[in-house]
Design a protein around this motif. Structure first.
Motif, mmCIF file in Angstrom:
data_model
loop_
_atom_site.group_PDB
_atom_site.id
_atom_site.type_symbol
_atom_site.label_atom_id
_atom_site.label_comp_id
_atom_site.label_asym_id
_atom_site.label_seq_id
_atom_site.Cartn_x
_atom_site.Cartn_y
_atom_site.Cartn_z
ATOM 1 N N GLU A 41 0.832 -1.211 0.000
ATOM 2 C CA GLU A 41 0.000 0.000 0.000
ATOM 3 C C GLU A 41 0.860 1.252 0.000
ATOM 4 O OE1 GLU A 41 -3.230 2.359 2.859
ATOM 5 O OE2 GLU A 41 -2.592 0.319 3.373
ATOM 6 N N TYR A 44 2.364 1.717 -3.428
ATOM 7 C CA TYR A 44 1.335 2.095 -4.410
ATOM 8 C C TYR A 44 0.912 3.549 -4.224
ATOM 9 C CZ TYR A 44 0.829 -2.843 -5.679
ATOM 10 O OH TYR A 44 1.066 -4.123 -6.124
ATOM 11 N N ARG A 45 0.879 3.991 -3.005
ATOM 12 C CA ARG A 45 0.515 5.398 -2.751
ATOM 13 C C ARG A 45 1.603 6.331 -3.290
ATOM 14 N NH1 ARG A 45 -3.964 6.244 0.186
ATOM 15 N NH2 ARG A 45 -4.762 4.530 1.486
ATOM 16 N N LYS A 46 2.854 5.936 -3.133
ATOM 17 C CA LYS A 46 3.942 6.738 -3.680
ATOM 18 C C LYS A 46 3.844 6.800 -5.207
ATOM 19 C CE LYS A 46 7.275 5.865 0.041
ATOM 20 N NZ LYS A 46 8.588 5.234 0.395
ATOM 21 N N GLN A 48 1.154 6.400 -6.949
ATOM 22 C CA GLN A 48 -0.039 7.194 -7.288
ATOM 23 C C GLN A 48 0.252 8.680 -7.167
ATOM 24 O OE1 GLN A 48 -3.398 7.237 -4.511
ATOM 25 N NE2 GLN A 48 -4.741 6.602 -6.191
ATOM 26 N N TYR A 49 1.045 9.051 -6.190
ATOM 27 C CA TYR A 49 1.395 10.457 -5.998
ATOM 28 C C TYR A 49 2.243 10.962 -7.168
ATOM 29 C CZ TYR A 49 3.465 14.646 -3.938
ATOM 30 O OH TYR A 49 3.894 15.926 -3.706
ATOM 31 N N SER A 58 -3.682 3.276 -8.855
ATOM 32 C CA SER A 58 -4.939 3.332 -8.091
ATOM 33 C C SER A 58 -5.581 1.958 -7.998
ATOM 34 C CB SER A 58 -5.901 4.319 -8.756
ATOM 35 O OG SER A 58 -5.372 5.621 -8.734
ATOM 36 N N LEU A 61 -3.505 -0.221 -5.678
ATOM 37 C CA LEU A 61 -3.704 0.285 -4.323
ATOM 38 C C LEU A 61 -5.022 -0.230 -3.758
ATOM 39 C CD1 LEU A 61 -2.925 2.139 -1.946
ATOM 40 C CD2 LEU A 61 -4.041 4.016 -3.166
ATOM 41 N N GLU A 73 -12.736 1.753 1.701
ATOM 42 C CA GLU A 73 -11.641 2.593 1.217
ATOM 43 C C GLU A 73 -11.124 2.072 -0.118
ATOM 44 O OE1 GLU A 73 -7.335 4.413 2.742
ATOM 45 O OE2 GLU A 73 -8.566 3.154 4.064
ATOM 46 N N SER A 77 -10.468 3.728 -4.379
ATOM 47 C CA SER A 77 -9.340 3.546 -5.298
ATOM 48 C C SER A 77 -9.809 2.937 -6.608
ATOM 49 C CB SER A 77 -8.271 2.653 -4.650
ATOM 50 O OG SER A 77 -7.715 3.282 -3.514
#
Length: 241
Positions: A41, A44-46, A48-49, A58, A61, A73, A77
């Motif tokens: 996670e 994946y967030r990095k 996505q950023y 997304s 994630l 949540e 995504s």
């Protein structure tokens, strides 16, 4: 148990959907394959950023979050992945997993629509077709409750109408007029009527007017008699002279 495995099967076979050019995305895929979903996670967030318009980060994630039993949540995504998807394959897998989340939430009507959209992008996928049939069966067995909001609105409207009738000032005026007709003693005094009464009182009584006429006639008679007496005296003096 077989049914459950089938409609979450796609979640465990989507890692190949990601590209390896992104280091964070690639590392997230490795973590996911090792069941290190929390680490996946983060990566994946990095990713996505760094690539906010890329549907792959997304989507993956959402898978990592779903594996951590945070379906609501994960749904966000997947929704973002659907929005950013540029190919039918991306839309198919995102809609499929969105349907899986909705099935866990027992939102069978939403799941039917999600699987339907997934099949529009890939009609040949047997897993999606099976999940679509399963969602329709669940929806048939568990129909959504009737929408009572409209009934409540109608009741509220009826209540408002009743209150308006009770508070209608025109209706109150009509009732006041009816009450005044029923009980004249309760009516306010009319100044004009009182003035008319005073004028009527100023008029003389017929008997009193007759009496005054008689008195005048008597006075006239007395004056006439006195005048005759005076004239007689004057005449008498003239005769003597």
């Amino acid at each position: 148990m077989i049914r459950i495995l089938k409609y979450i099967l796609l979640l465990t076979s989507v890692i190949s959907f990601a590209q390896n050019k992104d280091k964070n995305l690639a590392q997230g895929n490795k973590d996911f394959s090792k069941d290190a979903y929390a680490d996946a996670e983060v990566n994946y967030r990095k990713s996505q950023y760094k690539n906010p318009s890329d549907a792959k980060a997304s989507y993956n994630l959402g898978n990592a979050i779903y594996k951590q039993k945070q379906a609501s949540e994960a749904k966000l995504s997947y929704a973002k992945a659907i929005q950013m998807a540029t190919t039918k394959s991306e839309r198919h897998q995102a809609f499929h997993n969105m349907g899986n989340v909705l099935m866990t939430e027992k939102n069978y009507q939403g799941a039917v629509e999600a699987y339907k959209n997934a099949l529009r992008n890939n009609p040949q996928d047997e897993e999606t077709r099976y999940n679509f049939a399963l969602a329709k069966q669940k929806l048939k067995e568990n129909p959504p409750p009737p929408d009572d909001k409209n009934k409540d609105k109608d009741k509220d409207k009826d209540k408002d109408k009743d209150q308006d009738k009770k508070q209608d000032p025109k209706q109150d005026q009509k009732e006041d007029k009816q009450d005044q007709k029923k009980d004249p003693q309760d009516q306010p005094k009319d100044d004009n009527k009182d003035n008319k009464g005073d004028k009527n009182e100023e008029k003389q009584n017929p008997q009193e007017s007759n009496a005054s006429k008689q008195q005048m006639e008597n006075l006239l008679d007395a004056l006439n008699n006195e005048e005759k007496k005076i004239q007689d005296k004057i005449k008498g003096k003239e005769v003597k002279g």
